[in-house]
Each structure stands twice: as structure tokens, then as C-alpha cells.
Write a protein that holds these residues in place. Sequence first.
Motif, PDB file in Angstrom:
ATOM      1  N   TYR A   1       0.850  -1.289   0.082  1.00  0.00           N
ATOM      2  CA  TYR A   1       0.034  -0.066   0.036  1.00  0.00           C
ATOM      3  C   TYR A   1       0.775   1.059  -0.159  1.00  0.00           C
ATOM      4  O   TYR A   1       1.902   1.431   0.682  1.00  0.00           O
ATOM      5  CB  TYR A   1      -1.029  -0.111   1.259  1.00  0.00           C
TER       6      TYR A   1
ATOM      7  N   LEU B   1      -1.205   6.759   3.410  1.00  0.00           N
ATOM      8  CA  LEU B   1      -1.014   8.272   3.111  1.00  0.00           C
ATOM      9  C   LEU B   1      -1.130   8.869   4.825  1.00  0.00           C
ATOM     10  O   LEU B   1      -1.787   8.550   5.572  1.00  0.00           O
ATOM     11  CB  LEU B   1      -2.365   8.693   2.563  1.00  0.00           C
TER      12      LEU B   1
ATOM     13  N   GLU C   1      -6.305  14.003   0.639  1.00  0.00           N
ATOM     14  CA  GLU C   1      -7.079  13.645  -0.192  1.00  0.00           C
ATOM     15  C   GLU C   1      -8.171  14.701  -0.571  1.00  0.00           C
ATOM     16  O   GLU C   1      -8.979  14.604  -1.729  1.00  0.00           O
ATOM     17  CB  GLU C   1      -8.054  12.256   0.374  1.00  0.00           C
TER      18      GLU C   1
ATOM     19  N   VAL D   1      -4.282   2.692  -1.787  1.00  0.00           N
ATOM     20  CA  VAL D   1      -3.898   3.927  -0.792  1.00  0.00           C
ATOM     21  C   VAL D   1      -4.628   3.513   0.778  1.00  0.00           C
ATOM     22  O   VAL D   1      -5.713   3.338   0.762  1.00  0.00           O
ATOM     23  CB  VAL D   1      -4.081   5.314  -0.891  1.00  0.00           C
ATOM     24  N   LEU D   2      -3.739   3.354   1.655  1.00  0.00           N
ATOM     25  CA  LEU D   2      -4.233   3.337   3.066  1.00  0.00           C
ATOM     26  C   LEU D   2      -4.221   4.569   3.592  1.00  0.00           C
ATOM     27  O   LEU D   2      -3.104   5.206   3.560  1.00  0.00           O
ATOM     28  CB  LEU D   2      -3.148   2.400   3.842  1.00  0.00           C
ATOM     29  N   ARG D   3      -4.989   4.998   4.087  1.00  0.00           N
ATOM     30  CA  ARG D   3      -5.022   6.334   5.262  1.00  0.00           C
ATOM     31  C   ARG D   3      -4.654   5.827   6.585  1.00  0.00           C
ATOM     32  O   ARG D   3      -5.196   5.054   7.258  1.00  0.00           O
ATOM     33  CB  ARG D   3      -6.487   6.977   5.185  1.00  0.00           C
TER      34      ARG D   3
ATOM     35  N   HIS E   1      -4.083   5.944  10.421  1.00  0.00           N
ATOM     36  CA  HIS E   1      -4.737   6.429  11.640  1.00  0.00           C
ATOM     37  C   HIS E   1      -4.210   5.882  13.041  1.00  0.00           C
ATOM     38  O   HIS E   1      -3.459   5.210  12.875  1.00  0.00           O
ATOM     39  CB  HIS E   1      -6.238   6.086  11.534  1.00  0.00           C
TER      40      HIS E   1
ATOM     41  N   MET F   1      -3.875   2.263  13.778  1.00  0.00           N
ATOM     42  CA  MET F   1      -3.196   1.080  13.069  1.00  0.00           C
ATOM     43  C   MET F   1      -1.926   0.707  13.949  1.00  0.00           C
ATOM     44  O   MET F   1      -1.142   1.254  14.411  1.00  0.00           O
ATOM     45  CB  MET F   1      -2.577   1.967  11.735  1.00  0.00           C
TER      46      MET F   1
END
Lengths: 324, 233
Positions: free
Chosen positions: A37, A40, A46, A56-58, A60, A63
Motif C-alpha cells: 500500500y 497516506l 485527499e 492507498v491506506l489512510r 490513523h 493502526m
Amino acid sequence: MIKSCIYYPTTGKPTAGGQFVNESHVIALRAAGIRAYLLLCSPDAEKHGFPTQAYVLRWHQGMSFHESDVIVVPEPWKQGLEFFAATASKKIIHCQNPFYMFHAFETIEAVSALGYQAMLSCSYYTTEKVRHFGYQNPIYTVRPFVPDYFKSMESVQRKLQIAYMPRKRANEAIYIKGLFKSLYPQYRQIEWVAVENRTREQCAPILQESAIFIALSFTEGLGLPPLEAMAAGCLVAGFHGQGGIEYARKNNGFWVDEGDYDTFAAQIARAIETALNPEAFEIMQSSAIETANQFSQPQFTKQLMTAWQSILGNDYERFILDTN
Amino acid sequence: MKDSFWIQIDCESPLGAERFWMRDLGVAESVASRIAREGWRSLEAPLPLVVAKFCRYFLPQYVELGMTEGFFSLLAAVNGAQGNYHLTVSEQTQLLLTSNFKESGLMAKLNIEIPSSEKQSYPNHELYTKLVESSRDKVVLVNINGRQAYENWLRLNETIQLGLPVICLKVYTSHECDQWREYIKGSGFQPFILLHPGQLEPGIPATIEDEVQSLILLPFGLLDQFTQALQSE
């Protein structure tokens, strides 16, 4: 058993060469069935749109990064390097420019001291440079590819115009242009087309219709724009920007040493004279295209997968996507 | 492509770490966005922990009624639920569910029914048979969502009355109290309000102090095991 991931952290959509390369790594790993991935790390990114084919992984707060995960961090990003250093994962530097190596690290020893165990490099030039610094851990050279949309198109009529990307040497671009027009007044009428404020793909048509490309490369790990111009069929004149010595040869461009502006102007004039001679133009254009072809997608994919098979070793299977 | 945005959800437990992935639709109130902001345990808390504990303890069949992005069923799947049955989903929801399960490597556990019309026999016979067949000797955990969840639950419960031990989870609001109280009277279920992952309060209160509350309907005889599950790590 937890599913392991390869993360390429980023702070926004790809706009510069190195970011495109990271994106292409993720896309190629995915295509090969590996869980990778772009990660981001900027929450606002975004909002400005993020057109990409990559997953794309956001990032946070919740995680977790596990021991078996691998995080690939760009070499100059001090904040990111320090943040991910605190995770239990395997950490790798993606060095795409040896000249930025010390933006984040005081010395080369600090790389390993921070817990980064290996390095991906974008060129043999970069690999050699980093070895010269004294780096002793594994380095995997994965040269990027020039996308097919840059390829020269016979259907497009080529103009006697000079394309250039002023971003890295905006001040010198003005100087070189003025110097050239002053020293070679017979070529003053030739149009100079600045390639800027466009997506990467939008740059291609300008290169494909231009006979000449002025290389304004500066302290590069490789230097993609001259390669893209070569693929598009331009005659290239200008600076190789250090990293460009990986591909700059007498038969594929009119190269100039750093700081030698008079020679730069002379090389532009030689490029124009060559462009005006169809036979000479074709010979040099063929050499340039041949050089660009060495940076093909299959070659890139082969190097990338060889590198990752070695990096992941016995854990390789943990990264295989199970999407059935 | 905005579609390519994802959220990774890491669920740690004393038994190990598990993770799954959900599409981030870019909408502030989407489940994925809320999890990114507040953490996976906070969504309709304490239900996520209860589902995780329950699934680890019973390894149940998991059934979800109503529209959903799939958070609870993904959570159930990575915590040991054997099958995930989604009933009454729209085609749009199916796409979302499928992509979330696919990305999470859990497609083998996903069974979906999409009603072709409101009059379609419910649930779909083939899926129902599969659910019943695969649920033998297992506990069935039913999670109810959405506006028509009550009606859907009634229809499902009518057809599933084959002696399967069914546990129903429902997050409900104040205005639904009367409806559920009426239903429970002759249902054969014991109602409980979920206070914490380890605490149950018998009954269904006349008013609800919070905006939403989790109602659990337990078949008689399963209370001890359920309590043990809640108190497990």
C-alpha cells in the motif's frame, strides 16, 4: 497468522519523480500478488484529489505495525523516518537521491542506528554513492521505468522547438535561454516551451512534438525527465545532474558539465544543427530511444521482484494476497 | 481513483493480532472514517468487543441483517466466525462488502443474498439451506441493522426455528423500545441490555438514557456460556 504488509508512506498524491516511483512500486507489487500500500500520512491530502491506480491506506492512530510488516521510507523525510523507527516492523530506506541522504541523517552510520536495515536505490549511480558514504547493509537497486505514454509517436509532427522543465533550475533556465539567444542569434526564433504545472502524462505530448529537450537536471539520483524526453524522441542537451551519468553518453545527447554555461549554449546549437539534418537526427534519436528502452517496465518489475524476494526471504508467503 | 482508499483495522487480543481492511468512502460518517477517528472499539461500543469475544469463544455462524459496510462481520470473521451470511443487502452494499472481504482475504467466509424484489421469499431458499446446514452444532449470532431490521428479524426467526441456538444483537434507539418489548414477550428469548463487555442487565428498560443501546436476546440456557464468553480475554 496476521496478514503482513509492505507500506510506502507518503504525504500526498504523486507530483514529483520520486513519488511516482513509489507509486509504481506499489502498483507493481500488487500486480505480482503482494500486499502493498501507499500509506497516506497527511489527512488533508485527499481533499486535493488523489488520482492513482495504487492501493492507498489512510494512516490513523489505531493502526498497528507488526514485526513482519515492512515499511519503506523516503531518504529525506526526517519526521517520517523517526516516526516509523519507533515501530516493530522491518524498516527500509528508499533512496532516490544520494544528495538528500543527509537531510535526515547526520552521518551514514545513523541510518542503521535508527533501525533501518536495508535500502532500495533508484540507480547504480545512487547505489555506488551510498556505498561510497560507507553504508554496509544490503542495497537493492531497482531502476524506475519510463511509462509507455512517453514513447515517440510517428503520427505526431515534430516541431523545431525546445522543451524544458525549469523547476529545479528556474534561475539558470532564464540565464541559459538568454545566453543562448545572445550567442546564437541565428536560432533566436526557435520557440522555447516550458513544461510545468502539468501532470506527468500531460507532459508527454509536448515532448513528443519537440525536436529538442533541454536537461536542467540538478543533483539527481537518476534524473527521469531526460529519459522521458529520449523516449519521446527528443534530442537532449544539457546537464546530467550527476545521477544522469547512469545513462548520459556521447551518442545519445549533448551533455554538459556542471557550471559550463557557454558549452551548454554551444551544445544547444549543436542539437539544433543535428535536428535540421534528418539523417543525423535519426541516428541520435535512435540511440536516445535505445537508452530510454533500458528503463522498461519489464526490467523494472524484474528488479523490483528480485529485491523484494530477497528482502522478505522466508516471510514472502505472508505477504501474498489472498483475494479468493 | 477515490475508490482506492482503504482503512486498516488492527484488532489486538491476548490470543494474537488480527487485521482487516475496509474501503474508505471519504464520507465523514462512514464506518471506516469513524473507526479511523475513534478506533474500532468505539463503534456502537461496547458491541465490537462483545462480537470479538463471542466469536473467539463460540466460533459461531454469523448472520447480518440489513445494510452494512461489513465492519462487524469482518470483525467476526477474523475472530473465528465460521461463515458470514448477509441478508437483504442492496447491490451497492454487495459491491462494498465483497471488496472489503476480498481485500481482507476472507472471501471464503462470505455468503450474500440480494433480494430481487420486496416480495421475494425470504430468505433465499438456497442461502437459507446453506445457513442451516452449516450451522449444525454451532451457535448462530445475528446482528440486526437498519430501518427494516425488525421485520427482517421476524421473517428470519420464523424460518430458522429449527432448534438452532440463536443470539441476537441489536443496537436500538428509544423509539424502538415498545416494538421490541412487545416482540420479546412471547419470543422465547431473554432480553439483556449490554452495559460493558462483561456486564449484562436483564430486561429492556422503558426509557433509554443514551441515544442508542445494545440489546441482546439470548435463548434460554445459553446465559452462562454467554457470560463466560464476555468475561474471557
